[in-house]
Scaffold this active site. Structure first.
Site, mmCIF file in Angstrom:
data_model
loop_
_atom_site.group_PDB
_atom_site.id
_atom_site.type_symbol
_atom_site.label_atom_id
_atom_site.label_comp_id
_atom_site.label_asym_id
_atom_site.label_seq_id
_atom_site.Cartn_x
_atom_site.Cartn_y
_atom_site.Cartn_z
ATOM 1 N N ASP A 1 38.822 46.603 24.974
ATOM 2 C CA ASP A 1 39.139 46.699 23.554
ATOM 3 C C ASP A 1 39.977 47.931 23.269
ATOM 4 O O ASP A 1 40.084 48.847 24.083
ATOM 5 C CB ASP A 1 37.850 46.706 22.725
ATOM 6 C CG ASP A 1 36.915 47.844 23.096
ATOM 7 O OD1 ASP A 1 37.303 49.005 22.898
ATOM 8 O OD2 ASP A 1 35.797 47.580 23.590
ATOM 9 N N GLU B 1 50.077 38.902 58.135
ATOM 10 C CA GLU B 1 49.513 39.215 56.811
ATOM 11 C C GLU B 1 49.759 40.694 56.465
ATOM 12 O O GLU B 1 50.052 41.028 55.321
ATOM 13 C CB GLU B 1 48.016 38.909 56.783
ATOM 14 C CG GLU B 1 47.716 37.418 56.809
ATOM 15 C CD GLU B 1 46.249 37.122 57.070
ATOM 16 O OE1 GLU B 1 45.762 36.109 56.544
ATOM 17 O OE2 GLU B 1 45.592 37.875 57.823
#
Ligand code: DGJ
Length: 730
Positions: free
Chosen positions: A535, A615
Site C-alpha cells: 500500500d 542454464e
C-alpha cells in the site's frame, strides 16, 4: 493558481493539469460538491446541483419549506451521520448525552502554497511550488465539533489529496465511531467500481462491479491493508477501458484497516467514501483533542485506465517513494528462502552466495531463520540475536565473508511479531496484543507485538539497530506474517481500546520512519507474507514491496497485472524461482520466469548451484539484459497490452522510455494451440512519425506502424514460451 476562491459565490475551484474539482458553500452553510472531472475553465458549475422535493427526504430546520434542499440528495464534501443524509457517511460521532449527530457548516477557509501536515502519518511529498493547500473549517454548532477539510492540489502531478482533522472544541468528550478521510459525490449513476481482491499467494485480482442501489464495500478489518483487499479502487464509466472512459482512482495512504464504500442513491447519483474501517474503531476526543485522518489520493483521467495507472506510477516515483531510491539501479539479489527455508548453515549460504556471485548476482539476502532458536516457525521470533550454531562467524563475520566474495549483504527481519516460545515473550508477555482471560487467535504460531506502546517501539528500535550496525547490511526485508486479532492493549484504559488498531499503525509508521531515517543508505523492502501490506503508506518509507509469495511466473502475470493498476512496476518485488515451482508445481521455462521477474525489481530465489552450464549461461544473459533495460523499467511508462481476464493465449506488456526513444515489449504464451491463429500486438506510447528498429532485426518501423498495424507475434511453441523485443528509435 491551482486553487481559486470566488467570494461572491462562495465557490472553491481546484485545478490540476487535467482535472477540476469544485465545491460551494450552500445557502445554509453546508459544503456542497459541484463537480469532479475533466478540466473545465472559468465556470460556476453549481447549476449542476438541482433541487427537487423527492419525498421522505428531510431538510435542515432553516430550510423549512424549501423541500428540495435535502442533505439526503445534495452532493456533499463530508457527509455526516444522524442529520438526514441516509447514504454512507464520513463522520459518525456520539456525544456525552448519547446523541449521534453532527451537522457541519462552513466557518472559514485558508489557501496557501505547499502541503498540509498530517502528524505521524505518511503522505504525498511536494514542495511549495509543486503543491497548494486549501483548508476549509466546518463546525457543528450544537456540539462545537470542528472539522478541517484538507485539499492538496498537485497541479502538474495531476492529483488532489484529501484528509481531515476533527477537533473537539466543546467541553464534554465526543466519541468518533466513523472518521473517514473523504467522500466523492458524482451526479451520475451506472458506474463501475474496480477493486483488487485476493488471498495469500494470489493477491490483487481485478474485480469489476456495477455499483448497485445499496452499498458496495471493500475493505480490511485485519489490522493490515491485507492480501484479501487493497486500499486502492477505481470508479469508472461502464465502458471505460485501457484507453478510453472517465476513470477516478482513489488511493488510501494507509497500511491498516480500511473501507471503500460506494452506493448509487435513490436518484441515481454515485457516492464513494474512503477511510479507516469503522468496524472496531472508536476514538475518544476529550476537550480540545483532535483526530487526524490518513490521506486519500484522488486521480482523474478522461482517457482510460492506462493513463490513470501511469499518472499514479509517476506520482509514486516523484512524490511518494523516497527519491533517493529511484535515482539508481537496485542490486540484483539472491534470496535463500525458497532454497533452504530454515535449514541452513553459514557454509551452505556462503557456497550458494559464491555461485550466485559467479553469475553476476550482486546482493545476498539471508531470509528468516538466522536468529534465536528459529529453526522452524514455532519459536524464536522476537529474539534478534544471531544463532551461532547456524552462523558461527556472527552477523559481522558472515557479512564480511560475503563482501569478500564481492556480494553485498541483505537481511530479513519481522520486528512486529513474537513467538510464545521466545525469550522476549517470556520476559514481556504483556507486550503483545491479547485480551486478558481469553486464549488469543494464533497465526503461524505467532502473536503481534503491541506497537501502540512506546516501550515496545523503543526496544525494537534498539534491537534492530544493533542488528544493522553489526551486520552492516545494505538491504533489509521487513516482513509481517499475520493479521491482528484480539486487539487489546495492556497500556490503554477500557475506554481507549477502540483506538488500538490505529495506534498500532501510527506506532509502525514511527518505527519505520526512525529506522529508515537512521539507515538511509539501506535498501528497504516491505513484505507481509508476500503482498499482504502492499500500500501507499509503506511506499512512503520503502521503495519496494515483495509482491507475492507466489513465485510461479504464470500466476505472477495475473498478480503483477492487477498490481500495476495502482502501483509502479519499479516497486514490485519479483524473483526468478526454481523449476518445479514450489507453490503450484508448474514448470515454466527459465527464460519466461526471468521475463516475468523483469517486470519488477528482479532477483533470484533458487539454488543456482544446481543449474547446468547452459542454464548458467541463460542466467548470465538475463542479468545482462536486465541491467541493459532496467532504466526503462524503473523510470519509463508501462502499458498493459493484454488482460489475463480476456486473453487466455497471450500475455503482453510494454515499457516506453519517457523520451520515447526506447521501448521493451514482453510476450508470454499462456496456452499454446494447435494450428494457431496469427497474432499481432499493437504497441502503445511511441512517437507516430519516428522511425524505430527492433533489436536484432533489419526492418525499419514507423511508430505508427508498430502502434496501429501491430507487431507480428512469433509462433511460440511449447508451454509458456516467451520473447521480448527491444525497440530503439533511429
Ligand atoms: C513470508 C515472506 O513473504 C517470504 O518471502 C519469507 O520471507 C517468509 N515469510 C519467511 O518466514
Amino acid at each position: 493558481m491551482s486553487i481559486i476562491y470566488t467570494p461572491e459565490k462562495k465557490l472553491f475551484t481546484l485545478h490540476t493539469a487535467g482535472s477540476t474539482w469544485q465545491m460551494k458553500v450552500g445557502r445554509y452553510g453546508h459544503l456542497l460538491h459541484t463537480y469532479y472531472g475533466k478540466r473545465v475553465e472559468d465556470m460556476d458549475l453549481s447549476c449542476l446541483i438541482r433541487e427537487m422535493n423527492r419525498g421522505f427526504c428531510g431538510v435542515p430546520y432553516e430550510a423549512g419549506e424549501e423541500r428540495g434542499y435535502s442533505l439526503d440528495t445534495l452532493p456533499q464534501e463530508y457527509p455526516t451521520f444522524g442529520v438526514g443524509d441516509y447514504r454512507t457517511a464520513c463522520l459518525h460521532a456520539i456525544h456525552e448525552d448519547g446523541s449521534q449527530a453532527a451537522e457541519l457548516r462552513y466557518v472559514s477557509h485558508r489557501i496557501y502554497d505547499g502541503r498540509y501536515q498530517l502528524p505521524g502519518l505518511p503522505s504525498v511529498r511536494a514542495s511549495g511550488t509543486e503543491a497548494q493547500t486549501l483548508e476549509i473549517l466546518l463546525r457543528d454548532k450544537s456540539s462545537e465539533l470542528e472539522v478541517v477539510l484538507y485539499y492538496g492540489v498537485l497541479e502538474q502531478a495531476d492529483v488532489i489529496t484529501r484528509a481531515c482533522r476533527i477537533q473537539n472544541r466543546g467541553k464534554t468528550p465526543v466519541r468518533l465511531l466513523r472518521a473517514l478521510s473523504c467522500c466523492v459525490d458524482l451526479p451520475d449513476g451506472n458506474m463501475d467500481l474496480i477493486s483488487f481482491h485476493g488471498r495469500h499467494a494470489m493477491e490483487r485480482n481485478v474485480q469489476r462491479t456495477r455499483i448497485p442501489h445499496g452499498r458496495l464495500s471493500v475493505g480490511s478489518t485485519r489490522g493490515t491493508s491485507s492480501h484479501q483487499s487493497n486500499p486502492f479502487v477505481i470508479l469508472c464509466d461502464p465502458d471505460a477501458g485501457e484507453e478510453w472512459g472517465n476513470c477516478y482512482g482513489m488511493t488510501f495512504v494507509y497500511s491498516g484497516n480500511f473501507l471503500a464504500e460506494a452506493e448509487t442513491d435513490q436518484t441515481d447519483q454515485t457516492r464513494i467514501v474512503m477511510g479507516i474501517h469503522p468496524d472496531g474503531f472508536c476514538w475518544t476526543l476529550e476537550e480540545g483533542e483532535a483526530f487526524v485522518t490518513p490521506e486519500v489520493i484522488l486521480t482523474f483521467r478522461p482517457d482510460g485506465l492506462g493513463p490513470l495507472s501511469r499518472t499514479l506510477h509517476d506520482l509514486y516515483r516523484e512524490h511518494l517513494i523516497p527519491r533517493r531510491f529511484l535515482e539508481k539501479r537496485r542490486p540484483i539479489l539472491l534470496n535463500n528462502w525458497e532454497v533452504t527455508e530454515f535449514d541452513f548453515t553459514e557454509e551452505k549460504l556462503l557456497s550458494l552466495a559464491e555461485s550466485a556471485s559467479g553469475l553476476g548476482i550482486e546482493l545476498f539476502v539471508m531470509d528468516d531463520g538466522w536468529f534465536g532458536e528459529r529453526n522452524h516457525d514455532r519459536s524464536g521470533l522476537g529474539d534478534w540475536t544471531v544463532n551461532h550454531a547456524k552462523l558461527p562467524s556472527g552477523l559481522h563475520g558472515f557479512s564480511e565473508k560475503l563482501r569478500n566474495i564481492g556480494m553485498k549483504f541483505g537481511i530479513w527481519i519481522e520486528p512486529e511479531m513474537v513467538n510464545e516460545d521466545s525469550a522476549l515473550f517470556r520476559a514481556h508477555p504483556d507486550w503483545c496484543l491479547q485480551i486478558p482471560g481469553r486464549s488469543p487467535n494464533l497465526e503461524r504460531c505467532q502473536l503481534v507485538l503491541d506497537l501502540s506502546r512506546q516501550d515496545v517501539r523503543e526496544h525494537l528500535f534498539a534491537r534492530i539497530s544493533e542488528v544493522l550496525d553489526e551486520s552492516q547490511a545494505s538491504y533489509v526485508k521487513w516482513d509481517m506474517n499475520r493479521n491482528l486479532s484480539d486487539v487489546w492493549s495492556a497500556a490503554l484504559p477500557a475506554s481507549r481500546q477502540g483506538e488500538v488498531s490505529h495506534r498500532y499503525v501510527l506506532g509502525l509508521y514511527e518505527l519505520m520512519e526512525r529506522l529508515t531515517g537512521t539507515y538511509p543508505d539501506i535498501l528497504w523492502e516491505g513484505c507481509s507474507g508476500g503482498g499482504g501490506r502492499f500500500d501507499a503508506g509503506i511506499f512512503c518509507y520503502m521503495p519496494q514491496i515483495w509482491c507475492s509469495d507466489n513465485t510461479d511466473a504464470v500466476e505472477r502475470i495475473r498478480i503483477q497485472y492487477g498490481t500495476s493498476f495502482g502501483y509502479p512496476i519499479c516497486a514490485v518485488g519479483a524473483h526468478v524461482s526454481a523449476d518445479v515451482n514450489q507453490q503450484t508445481g508448474r514448470r515454466v521455462p527459465l527464460e519466461t520466469r526471468a521475463e516475468v521477474a523483469m517486470a519488477g525489481t528482479f532477483g533470484y530465489e533458487m539454488d543456482v548451484q544446481k543449474l547446468d552450464a547452459s542454464e548458467q549461461e541463460q542466467v548470465r544473459r538475463q542479468i545482462q539484459n536486465y541491467i541493459r533495460f532496467e532504466h526503462i523499467i524503473r523510470l519509463g511508462d508501462y502499458y498493459r497490452l493484454t488482460s489475463p481476464d480476456t486473453d487466455e493465449t497471450l500475455a503482453a506488456w510494454q515499457f516506453v522510455a519517457k523520451d520515447l526513444t526506447e521501448s521493451l515489449v514482453s510476450i508470454v504464451a499462456l496456452h499454446p494451440k494447435a494450428n494457431p491463429p496469427f497474432r499481432r500486438i499493437r504497441l502503445r506510447g511511441l512517437k507516430e512519425y519516428a522511425v524505430y528498429r527492433i533489436d536484432g532485426e533489419d526492418q525499419i518501423w514507423k511508430g505508427s506502424a508498430l502502434m496501429y498495424a501491430g507487431l507480428p507475434v512469433p509462433l511460440l511453441w511449447g508451454d509458456y514460451q516467451s520473447c521480448h523485443f527491444y525497440i530503439r528509435r533511429l
